[in-house]
Design a protein around this motif. Structure first.
Motif, short mmCIF file in Angstrom:
data_model
loop_
_atom_site.label_atom_id
_atom_site.label_comp_id
_atom_site.label_asym_id
_atom_site.label_seq_id
_atom_site.Cartn_x
_atom_site.Cartn_y
_atom_site.Cartn_z
N UNK A 65 0.96 -1.10 -0.04
CA UNK A 65 0.25 0.48 0.07
C UNK A 65 0.74 1.19 0.29
N UNK A 66 0.36 2.42 0.10
CA UNK A 66 1.07 3.88 -0.34
C UNK A 66 1.40 3.99 1.07
N UNK A 67 1.05 3.32 2.42
CA UNK A 67 1.53 3.54 3.76
C UNK A 67 2.74 3.03 3.80
N UNK A 68 2.60 1.62 3.22
CA UNK A 68 3.89 0.39 3.70
C UNK A 68 5.13 0.72 2.66
N UNK A 69 4.72 1.48 1.41
CA UNK A 69 6.15 2.07 0.19
C UNK A 69 6.69 3.27 2.00
N UNK A 70 6.01 4.19 1.84
CA UNK A 70 6.28 5.41 2.68
C UNK A 70 6.85 4.69 4.02
N UNK A 71 6.66 3.63 4.35
CA UNK A 71 7.18 2.65 5.67
C UNK A 71 8.12 2.50 5.20
N UNK A 72 9.16 1.86 3.96
CA UNK A 72 9.87 1.05 2.95
C UNK A 72 10.96 2.81 3.02
N UNK A 73 10.70 3.39 2.73
CA UNK A 73 11.59 4.38 2.45
C UNK A 73 12.08 5.13 3.53
N UNK A 74 11.29 5.81 4.91
CA UNK A 74 11.62 5.61 5.97
C UNK A 74 12.56 4.61 6.61
N UNK A 75 12.64 3.53 6.60
CA UNK A 75 13.84 2.48 6.84
C UNK A 75 14.89 2.82 6.29
#
Length: 161
Positions: free
Chosen positions: A39-49
């Motif tokens: 999801x968009x949320x997961x992609x943003x969290x991936x970028x943060x990581x």
């Protein structure tokens, strides 16, 4: 390769684009962008990581001719990021975390100046320069931005059809 100024502009524009995602509906924010995708949320969290990994594990260890450890288990890092996105963290908080992490990474990149952008270091067997590493980040951002934009466009089109 892009100039440092162009890369800095990208990072600013990309952060602003991520901030604009706050206006995405909760349904779309948590909906997979395609079958078997995040999801968009997961992609943003991936970028943060990965931004945090770069900040905590890479930037302070980069110096001329440094040989840094290979990347960690990518699937494990990505899985933890996806789980975090699904943990109940609010959209606004996740976006703020992204902006904070990205600002710190960009400042870390900017701490290298002049010829330091061109000195070589390695991650495992792969040679890099700071400019080249920054370019990798930029391409990674553009890949995920294109995915999200295509998804949002597709969803908008299906709503108006």
């Amino acid at each position: 390769m892009k100039t440092i100024e162009e890369m800095n502009q990208h990072y600013s524009d990309f952060t602003n684009w991520v901030i604009s995602l706050e206006f995405t509906s909760e349904e779309l924010w948590h909906h997979p962008i395609d079958h078997g995708k995040w999801s968009i949320a997961e992609i943003i969290s991936h970028l943060i990581s990965w931004d945090r990994f770069t900040l905590e594990q890479r930037l302070q260890n980069i110096h001329m001719k440094a040989v840094l450890d290979p990347f960690p288990d990518i699937e494990a890092v990505n899985s933890r990021a996806a789980e975090y996105a699904k943990s109940g963290v609010e959209k606004k908080a996740l976006i703020e975390e992204f902006a904070e992490a990205r600002t710190a990474v960009v400042e870390g990149f900017r701490s290298f100046s002049g010829k330091e952008f061109d000195f070589e270091f390695s991650i495992g067997d792969h040679p890099f320069t700071i400019a080249g590493y920054m370019e990798e980040f930029l391409q990674h951002d553009l890949h995920h931005k294109a995915q999200i934009d295509a998804f949002l466009k597709k969803m908008e089109k299906s709503r108006t059809s």
